[in-house]
Scaffold this motif. Sequence first.
Motif, PDB file in Angstrom:
ATOM      1  N   ASP B  14     -14.729   6.991  -2.241  1.00  0.00           N
ATOM      2  CA  ASP B  14     -14.399   8.418  -2.142  1.00  0.00           C
ATOM      3  C   ASP B  14     -14.021   8.793  -0.718  1.00  0.00           C
ATOM      4  OD1 ASP B  14     -14.853   8.746  -4.766  1.00  0.00           O
ATOM      5  OD2 ASP B  14     -16.883   9.579  -4.555  1.00  0.00           O
ATOM      6  N   LYS B  15     -14.809   8.263   0.225  1.00  0.00           N
ATOM      7  CA  LYS B  15     -14.558   8.549   1.633  1.00  0.00           C
ATOM      8  C   LYS B  15     -13.164   8.091   2.023  1.00  0.00           C
ATOM      9  CE  LYS B  15     -18.896   8.285   4.002  1.00  0.00           C
ATOM     10  NZ  LYS B  15     -19.745   7.285   4.609  1.00  0.00           N
ATOM     11  N   ALA B  16     -12.842   6.861   1.625  1.00  0.00           N
ATOM     12  CA  ALA B  16     -11.543   6.292   1.964  1.00  0.00           C
ATOM     13  C   ALA B  16     -10.430   7.147   1.376  1.00  0.00           C
ATOM     14  CB  ALA B  16     -11.432   4.861   1.448  1.00  0.00           C
ATOM     15  N   ALA B  17     -10.643   7.610   0.151  1.00  0.00           N
ATOM     16  CA  ALA B  17      -9.645   8.460  -0.493  1.00  0.00           C
ATOM     17  C   ALA B  17      -9.457   9.756   0.287  1.00  0.00           C
ATOM     18  CB  ALA B  17     -10.054   8.749  -1.931  1.00  0.00           C
ATOM     19  N   ALA B  18     -10.588  10.297   0.740  1.00  0.00           N
ATOM     20  CA  ALA B  18     -10.521  11.564   1.464  1.00  0.00           C
ATOM     21  C   ALA B  18      -9.817  11.404   2.805  1.00  0.00           C
ATOM     22  CB  ALA B  18     -11.936  12.115   1.679  1.00  0.00           C
ATOM     23  N   LEU B  19      -9.934  10.198   3.401  1.00  0.00           N
ATOM     24  CA  LEU B  19      -9.358   9.965   4.722  1.00  0.00           C
ATOM     25  C   LEU B  19      -7.860   9.660   4.670  1.00  0.00           C
ATOM     26  CD1 LEU B  19     -12.202   7.901   6.399  1.00  0.00           C
ATOM     27  CD2 LEU B  19     -11.407  10.171   7.063  1.00  0.00           C
ATOM     28  N   THR B  20      -7.351   9.308   3.477  1.00  0.00           N
ATOM     29  CA  THR B  20      -5.927   9.001   3.360  1.00  0.00           C
ATOM     30  C   THR B  20      -5.116  10.258   3.649  1.00  0.00           C
ATOM     31  OG1 THR B  20      -6.522   7.511   1.585  1.00  0.00           O
ATOM     32  CG2 THR B  20      -4.187   7.997   1.840  1.00  0.00           C
ATOM     33  N   PRO B  21      -4.095  10.147   4.539  1.00  0.00           N
ATOM     34  CA  PRO B  21      -3.305  11.344   4.858  1.00  0.00           C
ATOM     35  C   PRO B  21      -2.685  11.948   3.606  1.00  0.00           C
ATOM     36  CG  PRO B  21      -2.733   9.524   6.319  1.00  0.00           C
ATOM     37  CD  PRO B  21      -3.665   8.986   5.299  1.00  0.00           C
ATOM     38  N   ALA B  22      -2.682  13.238   3.558  1.00  0.00           N
ATOM     39  CA  ALA B  22      -2.222  13.935   2.356  1.00  0.00           C
ATOM     40  C   ALA B  22      -0.782  13.564   2.025  1.00  0.00           C
ATOM     41  CB  ALA B  22      -2.336  15.446   2.545  1.00  0.00           C
ATOM     42  N   ARG B  23       0.052  13.448   3.082  1.00  0.00           N
ATOM     43  CA  ARG B  23       1.465  13.175   2.867  1.00  0.00           C
ATOM     44  C   ARG B  23       1.642  11.841   2.122  1.00  0.00           C
ATOM     45  NH1 ARG B  23       5.228  11.321   6.474  1.00  0.00           N
ATOM     46  NH2 ARG B  23       3.539  11.003   7.914  1.00  0.00           N
ATOM     47  N   MET B  24       0.880  10.801   2.626  1.00  0.00           N
ATOM     48  CA  MET B  24       0.995   9.480   2.043  1.00  0.00           C
ATOM     49  C   MET B  24       0.512   9.473   0.597  1.00  0.00           C
ATOM     50  SD  MET B  24      -0.810   5.975   3.132  1.00  0.00           S
ATOM     51  CE  MET B  24      -0.281   5.686   4.792  1.00  0.00           C
ATOM     52  N   SER B  25      -0.632  10.073   0.374  1.00  0.00           N
ATOM     53  CA  SER B  25      -1.182  10.039  -0.971  1.00  0.00           C
ATOM     54  C   SER B  25      -0.267  10.766  -1.951  1.00  0.00           C
ATOM     55  CB  SER B  25      -2.590  10.639  -0.993  1.00  0.00           C
ATOM     56  OG  SER B  25      -2.515  12.029  -0.876  1.00  0.00           O
ATOM     57  N   ARG B  26       0.399  11.844  -1.462  1.00  0.00           N
ATOM     58  CA  ARG B  26       1.299  12.566  -2.342  1.00  0.00           C
ATOM     59  C   ARG B  26       2.489  11.700  -2.727  1.00  0.00           C
ATOM     60  NH1 ARG B  26       1.211  17.350   0.237  1.00  0.00           N
ATOM     61  NH2 ARG B  26       3.028  16.785   1.445  1.00  0.00           N
ATOM     62  N   SER B  27       3.089  11.041  -1.711  1.00  0.00           N
ATOM     63  CA  SER B  27       4.303  10.295  -2.024  1.00  0.00           C
ATOM     64  C   SER B  27       3.989   9.078  -2.902  1.00  0.00           C
ATOM     65  CB  SER B  27       5.016   9.862  -0.746  1.00  0.00           C
ATOM     66  OG  SER B  27       4.215   8.950  -0.046  1.00  0.00           O
ATOM     67  N   ILE B  28       2.804   8.496  -2.738  1.00  0.00           N
ATOM     68  CA  ILE B  28       2.435   7.387  -3.606  1.00  0.00           C
ATOM     69  C   ILE B  28       2.200   7.894  -5.022  1.00  0.00           C
ATOM     70  CG2 ILE B  28       0.582   5.726  -4.120  1.00  0.00           C
ATOM     71  CD1 ILE B  28       0.455   5.161  -1.141  1.00  0.00           C
ATOM     72  N   LYS B  29       1.638   9.086  -5.096  1.00  0.00           N
ATOM     73  CA  LYS B  29       1.371   9.643  -6.420  1.00  0.00           C
ATOM     74  C   LYS B  29       2.650   9.880  -7.223  1.00  0.00           C
ATOM     75  CE  LYS B  29      -3.088  11.773  -5.845  1.00  0.00           C
ATOM     76  NZ  LYS B  29      -3.669  12.898  -5.122  1.00  0.00           N
ATOM     77  N   GLY B  30       3.756  10.130  -6.506  1.00  0.00           N
ATOM     78  CA  GLY B  30       5.021  10.373  -7.193  1.00  0.00           C
ATOM     79  C   GLY B  30       5.597   9.133  -7.856  1.00  0.00           C
ATOM     80  N   LEU B  31       5.124   7.948  -7.436  1.00  0.00           N
ATOM     81  CA  LEU B  31       5.684   6.698  -7.946  1.00  0.00           C
ATOM     82  C   LEU B  31       4.686   5.993  -8.862  1.00  0.00           C
ATOM     83  CD1 LEU B  31       7.037   5.367  -4.558  1.00  0.00           C
ATOM     84  CD2 LEU B  31       8.453   6.081  -6.466  1.00  0.00           C
ATOM     85  N   SER B  32       5.231   5.256  -9.807  1.00  0.00           N
ATOM     86  CA  SER B  32       4.334   4.446 -10.627  1.00  0.00           C
ATOM     87  C   SER B  32       3.925   3.212  -9.837  1.00  0.00           C
ATOM     88  CB  SER B  32       5.055   4.024 -11.907  1.00  0.00           C
ATOM     89  OG  SER B  32       6.053   3.077 -11.588  1.00  0.00           O
ATOM     90  N   ASP B  33       2.874   2.529 -10.277  1.00  0.00           N
ATOM     91  CA  ASP B  33       2.410   1.324  -9.594  1.00  0.00           C
ATOM     92  C   ASP B  33       3.521   0.297  -9.501  1.00  0.00           C
ATOM     93  OD1 ASP B  33       0.008   2.349  -9.174  1.00  0.00           O
ATOM     94  OD2 ASP B  33      -1.100   1.059 -10.569  1.00  0.00           O
ATOM     95  N   ARG B  34       4.303   0.217 -10.571  1.00  0.00           N
ATOM     96  CA  ARG B  34       5.390  -0.756 -10.619  1.00  0.00           C
ATOM     97  C   ARG B  34       6.441  -0.448  -9.569  1.00  0.00           C
ATOM     98  NH1 ARG B  34       5.612  -4.627 -14.088  1.00  0.00           N
ATOM     99  NH2 ARG B  34       7.649  -5.582 -14.162  1.00  0.00           N
ATOM    100  N   ALA B  35       6.739   0.834  -9.429  1.00  0.00           N
ATOM    101  CA  ALA B  35       7.739   1.242  -8.448  1.00  0.00           C
ATOM    102  C   ALA B  35       7.245   0.931  -7.039  1.00  0.00           C
ATOM    103  CB  ALA B  35       8.022   2.734  -8.598  1.00  0.00           C
ATOM    104  N   VAL B  36       5.981   1.192  -6.794  1.00  0.00           N
ATOM    105  CA  VAL B  36       5.414   0.898  -5.470  1.00  0.00           C
ATOM    106  C   VAL B  36       5.528  -0.597  -5.191  1.00  0.00           C
ATOM    107  CG1 VAL B  36       3.315   0.884  -4.099  1.00  0.00           C
ATOM    108  CG2 VAL B  36       3.849   2.863  -5.511  1.00  0.00           C
TER     109      VAL B  36
END
Lengths: 359, 322
Positions: B14-36
């Motif tokens: 949870d901590k690690a998730a909270a520390l991930t920059p919002a910008r990065m987590s958002r852009s990763i969320k836009g892509l599927s695992d396969r796309a990443v």
Amino acid sequence: MADVSLRSVSKRFGKVSAITELSIDIADGEFVVLLGPTGAGKSTTLRLIAGLEKPDQGTVFIGGQDMTTSAPSQRDVSFVFQQYSLYPHLSVRDNLAFPLKSPAHDLNAVQINARVEYVAQLVQIDHKLDNRSTALSGGEMQRVAIGRALVRDPAIFLMDEPLSSLDAKLRGDLRVELKRIQTELGATLLYVTHDQIEAMTMADRIGILNDGQLVQLGTPREIYENPLNIHVAARLGQPTINLLPVQAIAGIKAPDLASIMGIRTEHLDVMDTQTTGTSGAPDAIGRDLPQSDASALDTVAKLDRVEFLGDQNRLHLSIGEHRLVTLGDGDIEYRVQPGSTLHVRARNALYFDEAGNRV
Amino acid sequence: MAQAKSSILERSADKAAALTPARMSRSIKGLSDRAVAWWFIAPTIILLLAINIFPLIWAVKLSFTNYKANRLNAVVKDVGLRNYERILTDPDIWLAMQATAHFVFWTIFLQTLIGFALAYLIDRKFRGHAFWTTIILIPMMLSPAVVGNFWRFLYQPQIGLFNYIVTFFTGAEPSSFQMLGSVDLAPWAIVIVDTWMWTPYVMLICLAGLRSIPDYIYEAAEVDRASNWRRFWSITLPMALPFIMLAVLFRGIENFKMFDMVTLLTGGGPGSTTEVASITLKREAFEKWRTGYSSAFAIILFVAVFGLANIYVKALNRVKQR
């Protein structure tokens, strides 16, 4: 087959002393089990007899001959290792035939094959003779490993926890099988385990090892009924023997030097106090109630927990802060509830002094 | 206990998730695992296509033409299979192939033999074995350019150490033979240098193979009364065989395209006695500028190595499965 003797053998690994002044005699055709916790020196004892380790002191006799400095190949022993140690690149057949292809055996291909097939049937692996040895289940691998030992007719069979990595059912089957094979062949067998059931069921004699020393050697019954100290008493028996400090509980009448009292679960009888009160005739929970020893425990305990095991129940009791375990019938929970008070009475108690030795 | 542990892990996740920059987590969320996953491997794939696959296809195309890279304005004619025909009937090409085969066979033979023997000795774990392993590995760590020049000095007839040592043992005049200048000796001179440099590599792989054989197998064999000789033949060798075969494969592929050492030591001479295939190829392509012809030769070499390696890998897998 031959007899094997160790005479005050010691072995150290660096600063750790694995075996100290160990002496043991194994008669021809005898099944001896070495029982002890991890690090007691059981495997080292086997390896010393096999010649895979050389003792720092002492002598190893095999068939009356001093073999202390001989190489493993000169000793004519066979060894079943804990990790199977099959030759992974060979088929089951070639694994079984491997020891027979030594120049020490003057056998031709037909004789070798006949011997291999016979042993394969003995350990029930004949349907997989041409499989690769790595394409077998754990139980099959271990049977091949045992078969590879049995294929020869050595002075002594040495087995290092051969069944420990198998599941419970297979272990039970192979246990019976191994004892049958040993009796049939009249083999001398030294077997190492930490499983007391294996020790009790297969052994002619059990040797209890602790901290590199042989604490007691005797038939399973001798060891069970007449242990020399607390360590031996606690090694055998399921659940383990109940140990109570003599002074801690009022009403215990014990010999003078005794400081600890040991009561095996089958010697600890329990009665429902309510029933005792109303009818005057104690209603035994579990089994018939014999007379208690004059000196033994005769007091009241609280029932903490009942473990249902099917054919029987384990009753967890407490007398003050001391916990005890005893056995009761399979249907006991219909009669008493956890939290209720029971009357306990001991028979045939064992007494130990402060050092843990039998009084 | 296990429960406490897992809750700690969850908390740190949870901590690690909270520390991930919002910008990065958002852009990763836009892509599927396969796309990443595709984004991660795309640079490698593009690079591979650009510098391996594309030139290969281009070379195949050129191999059917009379294209010359130094005459960009000349008319390029399609010549069909003529290049291939000429190569396969050219006696010089067959000489080059023979030189290559000689070189590949003897380097592999010697390197495997000596490499395995060294590994077997090092595996005895004598005092100082780690030190000796490092010493043995040194040639392998040198650059081929250094090794080539270095051995040219060693092979020097008047002042070379190699000739001096041979003299010391045989009594022959040092300048009576020229390792790099003689038609008979030059192919062997190259075999010696390559063996000196790459035996350690084979040793290392063989050592990994020997170390992979657990001690208890040897103990079992000892108890089963197998002699040292039998233990070697029926346990050590078969169990280390996949590793030995792997070393042979690596060295074989590598030496089939041997170029640097030969160029530095003899340049293909004297005459064309040490002219291995890749030297011929380089001459045809960049000295005679017969681009179409040399492309065809390159394709033939490629198919040969690829085919041989494939057959070999199949054999290797069979051994491994045994």
